[in-house]
Scaffold this active site. Structure first.
Site, PDB file in Angstrom:
ATOM      1  CB  CYS A 113      -0.860  -0.005   1.096  1.00 30.97           C
ATOM      2  SG  CYS A 113      -1.646  -1.696   1.687  1.00 30.97           S
TER       3      CYS A 113
ATOM      4  CG  HIS B 239      -0.880   3.757   4.452  1.00 31.32           C
ATOM      5  ND1 HIS B 239      -0.646   2.519   3.752  1.00 31.32           N
ATOM      6  CD2 HIS B 239      -0.276   3.562   5.730  1.00 31.32           C
ATOM      7  CE1 HIS B 239       0.132   1.548   4.767  1.00 31.32           C
ATOM      8  NE2 HIS B 239       0.070   2.324   5.664  1.00 31.32           N
TER       9      HIS B 239
ATOM     10  CG  HIS C 153      -6.106  -3.240   3.765  1.00 26.88           C
ATOM     11  ND1 HIS C 153      -6.253  -3.433   5.139  1.00 26.88           N
ATOM     12  CD2 HIS C 153      -5.080  -3.078   3.338  1.00 26.88           C
ATOM     13  CE1 HIS C 153      -4.853  -3.653   5.462  1.00 26.88           C
ATOM     14  NE2 HIS C 153      -4.128  -3.374   4.449  1.00 26.88           N
TER      15      HIS C 153
ATOM     16  CG  ASN D 137      -1.328  -3.664  -2.761  1.00 27.70           C
ATOM     17  OD1 ASN D 137      -1.302  -2.563  -2.003  1.00 27.70           O
ATOM     18  ND2 ASN D 137      -2.165  -4.678  -2.611  1.00 27.70           N
TER      19      ASN D 137
HETATM   20 CA    CA Z   1      -3.283  -2.066  -0.422  1.00 28.05          CA
END
Ligand code: CA
Length: 475
Positions: free
Chosen positions: A79, A137, A231, A290
């Site tokens: 990520c 993030h 996720h 991803n």
């Molecule tokens: Ca991810």
């Protein structure tokens, strides 16, 4: 002579006016930009890539009324670094963001370096209103807060994931969360203010995206709709679970429900664009950050080999589609390799945003490629390095070099005939491998070592990895 000078001055003035206009975003042709990024969605988990058990009609409509990219890569197979690449338009290995950051609100170095320019910083200067909804993030310290990185609006969470049920969000102060796990329980931030939310998180984010568009429709805008779904943790509400009674595997059922909630949100957003007559001139990208971590969330990457974290195709080749009714062809399938790094380069070309000359973009403007005006490949090659495991991948044309683990022998695959990377051609085609190895070396020489430790360095993570096989422990 004087007349000539007058003409020259007049043309300079015109030039100055037109430069000024584009510098302030007055160019009416520059589109709005929406990037819908999902988190850990498998390559095969959207209808436009052949998924049959999870209907995604709204996501598919982006591909069907625009361009489906079959060979689209992100710049990393987990990520944080993938997002750092996307938001700067540069390989994150160039600036040391090569690990998933630890959640450390007091550490100003644990995040996207301030020396890098974000897409929002560049677009903001041309008059775009920029908002991010969902997962950030890119650092939990105030210095890295989205509102300090060019975004005008933020509705989301700072860490790498979040719990989905409102009753589980109990920690008021994001800065008081001591680790990634605790950050999953923080209240959602509206700007810098924690707010009590009441809905399933994916629905909250979809509604916030709609609000952003409604509020900013009078000016060019960039919305980064960064869903943390699907996720972990696997959590869904009865409304969505109900749709997948036929799926027997409980993990896959919940995962399907989570993807379905995202699809509903995409539908709401597309409807909002239509109602407000913004559909024509809004460029939308849809992608995953991803590959799917199949064992964890029951995602599917077939026919690709491997999962999230890998240098195999399943790690970083992702579902990817774009739609722009005003300029893009309709229903095109684009097979040459492209990158999530191209999004910044594309919008920079269209808006007149000027990236930092000292930090050149790694992407290209995709518009002439998808319109068929340029037939050559957009990229000389596509690269991946995973520093901690010394794993590499280099894709050029149909060929791909893979260094599968530290000190491992290079392998070679022809993805055109063997998309599942099953027949190693290293011995059969050594000259091709040598060419790719030269590219790998040249690119690697431009990179730096990671600048901060990651989640993988926490004792809790290492304990977990020690229980796995050595091959898996490398992730
Ligand atoms: Ca991810």
């Amino acid at each position: 002579m004087q007349f000539l000078i007058a003409i020259l001055s007049f043309s300079n003035l015109l030039l100055a006016i037109s430069t000024d206009a584009s510098a302030h975003g007055h160019d009416q042709t520059a589109p709005n930009l929406i990037v819908i990024m999902t988190d850990d969605l498998g390559y095969a988990d959207v209808g436009f890539n052949g998924c049959t058990d999870i209907p995604t009609p709204h996501i598919d409509s982006i591909a069907n009324a625009g361009v489906k990219f079959t060979n689209a890569y992100v710049s990393y197979s987990v990520c944080g670094p993938s997002r750092a690449g996307f938001i700067t338009g540069r390989y994150p290995q160039r600036f040391g963001f090569e690990r998933n950051p630890q959640y450390l609100p007091n550490d100003p170095n644990m995040g996207l370096p301030l020396s890098e320019t974000t897409m929002a910083e560049a677009l903001g200067k041309t008059g775009y209103r920029c908002g991010v909804v969902g997962k950030w993030h890119l650092g939990a310290n105030q210095k890295h807060h989205p509102l300090n990185r060019g975004f005008h609006e933020f509705f989301g969470h700072l860490g790498g994931g979040h719990r989905y049920l409102p009753e589980e969000l109990t920690l008021e102060d994001s800065a008081a969360a001591r680790n990634e796990n605790e950050s999953y329980r923080t209240l959602i931030l509206n700007g810098r203010t924690p707010v009590k939310t009441t809905k399933y998180l994916t629905d909250e984010f979809s509604d916030a995206a709609v609000r952003f568009v409604e509020k900013n429709k009078e000016q060019p805008f960039f919305l980064f709709l960064s869903y943390n779904a699907p996720h972990l943790p696997l959590q869904a509400t009865p409304k969505y679970l109900e749709r997948f009674k036929g799926i027997k595997n409980p993990k896959r059922r919940t995962y399907a429900a989570m993807v379905s909630a995202v699809d509903d949100g995409v539908g709401k957003l597309l409807e909002t664009l239509k109602t407000n007559h913004l559909e024509q001139n809004t460029l939308i990208f849809f992608l995953s950050d991803n590959g799917g971590p199949t064992p964890k969330n029951a995602s599917q990457n077939n026919p690709l080999r491997g999962n999230k974290g890998d240098v195999w195709e399943g790690g970083f080749r992702v579902p990817f589609a774009a739609r722009w009714p005003a300029k893009f062809p309709n229903g095109v399938v684009y097979d040459l390799p492209v990158s999530s790094l191209d999004i910044f380069a594309t919008i920079a070309s269209l808006s007149g945003a000027t990236p930092d000359e000292q930090r050149p973009l790694d992407g290209v403007n995709l518009v002439p490629y998808v319109r068929g005006e340029i037939k050559t490949p957009p990229h000389h090659a596509i690269y991946l390095r995973k520093f901690d495991q010394q794993r590499y991948a280099v894709r050029r044309g149909d060929y791909k070099q893979v260094v599968p683990f530290k000190g491992g022998k290079s392998q070679l695959y022809n993805l055109k005939n063997d998309v599942g990377e099953s027949k190693n051609l290293a011995l059969r085609e050594p000259e091709v491998l040598a060419e790719l190895e030269a590219l790998r070396k040249k690119w690697s020489a431009e990179l730096i070592d990671p600048i901060f430790l990651g989640l993988i360095h926490l004792p809790s993570f290492q304990k977990k990895q020690n229980r796995k096989t050595p091959e898996k422990a490398g992730k």
